[in-house]
Write a protein that holds these residues in place. Structure first.
Motif, PDB file in Angstrom:
ATOM      1  N   GLY A 175       3.062   6.388 -12.416  1.00 12.56           N
ATOM      2  CA  GLY A 175       3.883   7.068 -13.418  1.00 12.56           C
ATOM      3  C   GLY A 175       4.708   6.107 -14.263  1.00 12.56           C
ATOM      4  N   ASP A 176       5.063   6.551 -15.455  1.00 12.27           N
ATOM      5  CA  ASP A 176       5.834   5.744 -16.403  1.00 12.27           C
ATOM      6  C   ASP A 176       7.146   5.230 -15.822  1.00 12.27           C
ATOM      7  OD1 ASP A 176       4.490   5.195 -18.610  1.00 12.27           O
ATOM      8  OD2 ASP A 176       5.106   6.973 -19.750  1.00 12.27           O
ATOM      9  N   LYS A 177       7.750   6.082 -14.992  1.00 16.90           N
ATOM     10  CA  LYS A 177       9.083   5.728 -14.487  1.00 16.90           C
ATOM     11  C   LYS A 177       9.023   4.893 -13.208  1.00 16.90           C
ATOM     12  CE  LYS A 177      11.226   9.742 -16.553  1.00 16.90           C
ATOM     13  NZ  LYS A 177      11.521  11.146 -16.325  1.00 16.90           N
ATOM     14  N   THR A 178       7.811   4.690 -12.687  1.00 18.54           N
ATOM     15  CA  THR A 178       7.711   3.949 -11.434  1.00 18.54           C
ATOM     16  C   THR A 178       7.716   2.450 -11.697  1.00 18.54           C
ATOM     17  OG1 THR A 178       6.302   5.745 -10.655  1.00 18.54           O
ATOM     18  CG2 THR A 178       6.410   3.784  -9.267  1.00 18.54           C
ATOM     19  N   ASN A 179       8.737   1.770 -11.162  1.00 23.89           N
ATOM     20  CA  ASN A 179       8.776   0.316 -11.263  1.00 23.89           C
ATOM     21  C   ASN A 179       8.353  -0.234  -9.899  1.00 23.89           C
ATOM     22  OD1 ASN A 179       9.485  -2.394 -11.284  1.00 23.89           O
ATOM     23  ND2 ASN A 179      11.150  -2.048 -12.729  1.00 23.89           N
ATOM     24  N   VAL A 180       7.083  -0.602  -9.800  1.00 25.43           N
ATOM     25  CA  VAL A 180       6.544  -0.984  -8.487  1.00 25.43           C
ATOM     26  C   VAL A 180       7.197  -2.258  -7.947  1.00 25.43           C
ATOM     27  CG1 VAL A 180       4.328   0.223  -8.660  1.00 25.43           C
ATOM     28  CG2 VAL A 180       4.518  -2.101  -9.523  1.00 25.43           C
ATOM     29  N   ILE A 181       7.543  -3.161  -8.844  1.00 21.92           N
ATOM     30  CA  ILE A 181       8.167  -4.419  -8.399  1.00 21.92           C
ATOM     31  C   ILE A 181       9.551  -4.144  -7.814  1.00 21.92           C
ATOM     32  CG2 ILE A 181       9.094  -6.629  -9.226  1.00 21.92           C
ATOM     33  CD1 ILE A 181       6.097  -6.685  -8.936  1.00 21.92           C
ATOM     34  N   MET A 226      -1.445   9.725   4.870  1.00 19.88           N
ATOM     35  CA  MET A 226      -1.538   8.292   5.130  1.00 19.88           C
ATOM     36  C   MET A 226      -0.221   7.584   4.832  1.00 19.88           C
ATOM     37  SD  MET A 226      -4.498   5.805   3.654  1.00 19.88           S
ATOM     38  CE  MET A 226      -5.770   7.016   3.703  1.00 19.88           C
ATOM     39  N   VAL A 227       0.408   7.984   3.718  1.00 23.73           N
ATOM     40  CA  VAL A 227       1.693   7.384   3.331  1.00 23.73           C
ATOM     41  C   VAL A 227       2.711   7.608   4.449  1.00 23.73           C
ATOM     42  CG1 VAL A 227       3.619   7.506   1.687  1.00 23.73           C
ATOM     43  CG2 VAL A 227       1.272   7.588   0.846  1.00 23.73           C
ATOM     44  N   LYS A 228       2.701   8.814   4.998  1.00 25.90           N
ATOM     45  CA  LYS A 228       3.620   9.167   6.082  1.00 25.90           C
ATOM     46  C   LYS A 228       3.325   8.334   7.337  1.00 25.90           C
ATOM     47  CE  LYS A 228       5.560  13.682   7.078  1.00 25.90           C
ATOM     48  NZ  LYS A 228       5.213  15.090   7.285  1.00 25.90           N
ATOM     49  N   GLU A 229       2.038   8.263   7.673  1.00 27.11           N
ATOM     50  CA  GLU A 229       1.642   7.563   8.903  1.00 27.11           C
ATOM     51  C   GLU A 229       1.965   6.075   8.867  1.00 27.11           C
ATOM     52  OE1 GLU A 229      -2.116  10.370  10.264  1.00 27.11           O
ATOM     53  OE2 GLU A 229      -2.506   8.413   9.382  1.00 27.11           O
ATOM     54  N   LYS A 271       4.933 -13.435  -2.382  1.00 22.11           N
ATOM     55  CA  LYS A 271       4.570 -13.876  -3.730  1.00 22.11           C
ATOM     56  C   LYS A 271       3.208 -13.287  -4.140  1.00 22.11           C
ATOM     57  CE  LYS A 271       4.796 -17.099  -7.190  1.00 22.11           C
ATOM     58  NZ  LYS A 271       3.699 -16.591  -7.956  1.00 22.11           N
ATOM     59  N   GLU A 272       2.245 -13.341  -3.239  1.00 20.52           N
ATOM     60  CA  GLU A 272       0.908 -12.836  -3.559  1.00 20.52           C
ATOM     61  C   GLU A 272       0.943 -11.326  -3.836  1.00 20.52           C
ATOM     62  OE1 GLU A 272      -2.071 -13.467  -0.543  1.00 20.52           O
ATOM     63  OE2 GLU A 272      -3.682 -13.312  -2.038  1.00 20.52           O
ATOM     64  N   ALA A 273       1.685 -10.600  -2.990  1.00 22.55           N
ATOM     65  CA  ALA A 273       1.779  -9.147  -3.179  1.00 22.55           C
ATOM     66  C   ALA A 273       2.508  -8.820  -4.481  1.00 22.55           C
ATOM     67  CB  ALA A 273       2.499  -8.521  -1.992  1.00 22.55           C
ATOM     68  N   GLN A 274       3.573  -9.564  -4.763  1.00 21.84           N
ATOM     69  CA  GLN A 274       4.332  -9.333  -6.006  1.00 21.84           C
ATOM     70  C   GLN A 274       3.451  -9.570  -7.235  1.00 21.84           C
ATOM     71  OE1 GLN A 274       7.668 -11.942  -5.397  1.00 21.84           O
ATOM     72  NE2 GLN A 274       9.126 -10.253  -5.317  1.00 21.84           N
ATOM     73  N   SER A 293       0.833  -1.213   0.000  1.00 19.87           N
ATOM     74  CA  SER A 293       0.000   0.000   0.000  1.00 19.87           C
ATOM     75  C   SER A 293       0.864   1.258   0.000  1.00 19.87           C
ATOM     76  CB  SER A 293      -1.003  -0.002   1.149  1.00 19.87           C
ATOM     77  OG  SER A 293      -0.361   0.081   2.373  1.00 19.87           O
ATOM     78  N   LYS A 294       2.044   1.184   0.623  1.00 23.15           N
ATOM     79  CA  LYS A 294       2.937   2.347   0.587  1.00 23.15           C
ATOM     80  C   LYS A 294       3.318   2.673  -0.864  1.00 23.15           C
ATOM     81  CE  LYS A 294       7.648   3.692   1.720  1.00 23.15           C
ATOM     82  NZ  LYS A 294       8.948   3.237   2.223  1.00 23.15           N
ATOM     83  N   ILE A 295       3.617   1.625  -1.631  1.00 24.01           N
ATOM     84  CA  ILE A 295       4.040   1.829  -3.026  1.00 24.01           C
ATOM     85  C   ILE A 295       2.891   2.376  -3.879  1.00 24.01           C
ATOM     86  CG2 ILE A 295       4.762   0.586  -5.106  1.00 24.01           C
ATOM     87  CD1 ILE A 295       6.408  -1.227  -3.136  1.00 24.01           C
ATOM     88  N   ILE A 296       1.717   1.758  -3.738  1.00 24.79           N
ATOM     89  CA  ILE A 296       0.572   2.197  -4.554  1.00 24.79           C
ATOM     90  C   ILE A 296       0.089   3.594  -4.126  1.00 24.79           C
ATOM     91  CG2 ILE A 296      -1.850   1.703  -5.149  1.00 24.79           C
ATOM     92  CD1 ILE A 296       0.143  -0.098  -6.608  1.00 24.79           C
ATOM     93  N   LEU A 297      -0.070   3.792  -2.816  1.00 26.10           N
ATOM     94  CA  LEU A 297      -0.528   5.111  -2.354  1.00 26.10           C
ATOM     95  C   LEU A 297       0.530   6.174  -2.633  1.00 26.10           C
ATOM     96  CD1 LEU A 297      -2.280   4.234   1.044  1.00 26.10           C
ATOM     97  CD2 LEU A 297      -3.359   4.676  -1.163  1.00 26.10           C
ATOM     98  N   GLY A 298       1.798   5.768  -2.552  1.00 29.94           N
ATOM     99  CA  GLY A 298       2.893   6.686  -2.886  1.00 29.94           C
ATOM    100  C   GLY A 298       2.808   7.119  -4.343  1.00 29.94           C
ATOM    101  N   ALA A 299       2.511   6.139  -5.223  1.00 32.09           N
ATOM    102  CA  ALA A 299       2.377   6.451  -6.652  1.00 32.09           C
ATOM    103  C   ALA A 299       1.168   7.360  -6.886  1.00 32.09           C
ATOM    104  CB  ALA A 299       2.234   5.164  -7.453  1.00 32.09           C
ATOM    105  N   ILE A 300       0.062   7.054  -6.188  1.00 32.65           N
ATOM    106  CA  ILE A 300      -1.149   7.888  -6.338  1.00 32.65           C
ATOM    107  C   ILE A 300      -0.872   9.308  -5.827  1.00 32.65           C
ATOM    108  CG2 ILE A 300      -3.546   8.204  -5.568  1.00 32.65           C
ATOM    109  CD1 ILE A 300      -3.836   5.150  -5.609  1.00 32.65           C
ATOM    110  N   SER A 301      -0.100   9.394  -4.729  1.00 28.03           N
ATOM    111  CA  SER A 301       0.162  10.740  -4.173  1.00 28.03           C
ATOM    112  C   SER A 301       1.060  11.574  -5.093  1.00 28.03           C
ATOM    113  CB  SER A 301       0.744  10.643  -2.760  1.00 28.03           C
ATOM    114  OG  SER A 301       2.087  10.266  -2.814  1.00 28.03           O
ATOM    115  N   ASP A 302       1.770  10.908  -6.006  1.00 28.73           N
ATOM    116  CA  ASP A 302       2.573  11.645  -7.002  1.00 28.73           C
ATOM    117  C   ASP A 302       1.783  11.902  -8.286  1.00 28.73           C
ATOM    118  OD1 ASP A 302       4.746  11.723  -5.357  1.00 28.73           O
ATOM    119  OD2 ASP A 302       5.630   9.876  -6.135  1.00 28.73           O
ATOM    120  N   SER A 303       0.565  11.378  -8.358  1.00 34.49           N
ATOM    121  CA  SER A 303      -0.229  11.487  -9.597  1.00 34.49           C
ATOM    122  C   SER A 303      -1.213  12.659  -9.495  1.00 34.49           C
ATOM    123  CB  SER A 303      -1.015  10.185  -9.804  1.00 34.49           C
ATOM    124  OG  SER A 303      -2.129  10.162  -8.944  1.00 34.49           O
ATOM    125  N   PRO A 304      -1.911  12.961 -10.589  1.00 37.78           N
ATOM    126  CA  PRO A 304      -2.904  14.046 -10.527  1.00 37.78           C
ATOM    127  C   PRO A 304      -4.075  13.746  -9.597  1.00 37.78           C
ATOM    128  CG  PRO A 304      -2.435  13.411 -12.808  1.00 37.78           C
ATOM    129  CD  PRO A 304      -1.792  12.397 -11.937  1.00 37.78           C
TER     130      PRO A 304
END
Lengths: 75, 213
Positions: B187-193, B127-130, B165-168, B107-118
């Motif tokens: 974002g295009d440059k975000t490699n979540v894995i 939330m990401v911070k907390e 494995k499930e999260a990946q 969730s940190k990765i996904i919410l982090g990506a959303i927080s950098d998006s429009p």
């Protein structure tokens, strides 16, 4: 559980600006990172203005009182 | 926001919210009999934070589905069915910690990506911070279990691998989704894995074993 690696930490807080900072409790933790989390999660009863956590073995003791019955040889 | 954008964002948010909702329950039910008092008290406090985050995300989803509605939002009584299988089936302290770590990193990765998006909002950034505290707590306990005695490290390794494995797999399905990239949710440059593996690897770093000797 491997408790040997746990260290003692003391928690100090200030309730609001102008008040004294006081020791409110202690706990055991394996490292400083989780100690900061434990302090905030365990001692969350107030909205502290300031909170500090110190590893007990990092405190330099200047004067330590004797035990109440030390003179009678009780340690 | 188009209907498709809306659907994708809802799917992402509901999965994270469901994991937090289920984990919040487990942190109380299983965490209450944690290995020591510090772990137990923190577990219950983290449960409150997980359930609070879940409520915020469900409310956001409700607004995405129904538009801005004044007044009280409906009470959430159960997850929507998108929580990870391993998270739902958490049975004991070992699997609780393994799943707490992997779901929080996810969730940190996904919410982090959303927080950098429009689509970012102030509450997402907060939330990401907390949830960083939850990650520190789970990571430390992962290290303690991985370095424990007897069968505990073996069981932990097994539960951790399953949760990882499930999260990946879930992240990979989004990583390879062109629509998400088109809509700039991730974002295009975000490699979540890559981000996920980096965080996961920190559990077994050299430092991880340094203090348990």
């Amino acid at each position: 559980m491997n408790y040997q690696a746990l260290k003692d930490y003391d928690v100090f807080t200030r309730i609001q600006r102008g008040e004294s900072i006081i020791q409110i409790g202690s706990f055991k933790a394996p490292d400083d990172d989780i100690a900061t989390v434990y302090a905030q999660k365990i001692y969350d009863e107030q909205d502290w203005a300031e909170m500090q956590v110190v590893r007990r073995d990092h405190i330099i003791k200047i004067k330590v009182p004797e035990g109440v019955f030390a003179q009678k040889g009780v340690k | 926001m188009s209907d498709l954008e809306n659907t994708i964002l809802i799917e992402l948010l509901e999965t994270i919210a469901d994991n937090k909702f289920v984990m919040g329950d487990h942190l109380v039910e299983i965490g209450i009999s944690g290995p020591n008092l510090e772990a137990t008290l923190s577990s219950v406090a983290i449960a409150q934070s997980e359930l609070g985050h879940a409520r915020i995300l469900y409310n956001w989803v409700y607004e995405l589905k129904n538009g801005k509605v004044k007044g009280k939002k409906p009470e959430i009584k159960e997850q929507t069915g998108k929580a990870f299988f391993n998270t739902v089936n958490t049975q004991n302290w070992i699997s609780l910690i393994a799943n707490l770590f992997t779901t929080n990193v996810t969730s940190k990765i996904i919410l982090g990506a959303i927080s950098d998006s429009p689509y970012s909002t102030k509450m997402i950034t907060k939330m990401v911070k907390e949830q960083q505290d939850n990650i520190i707590y789970a990571r430390s306990w992962c290290r303690q279990l991985a370095n424990d005695k007897g069968r505990i490290p073996i069981q932990f390794q097994k539960d951790f691998e399953n949760a990882k494995k499930e999260a990946q797999d879930w992240l990979l399905s989004w990583q390879n989704d062109d629509q998400i990239r088109h809509f700039e949710i991730i974002g295009d440059k975000t490699n979540v894995i890559e981000l996920f593996n980096e965080e996961i690897g920190s559990v077994f770093s050299d430092q991880a074993t340094a203090y348990i000797k």
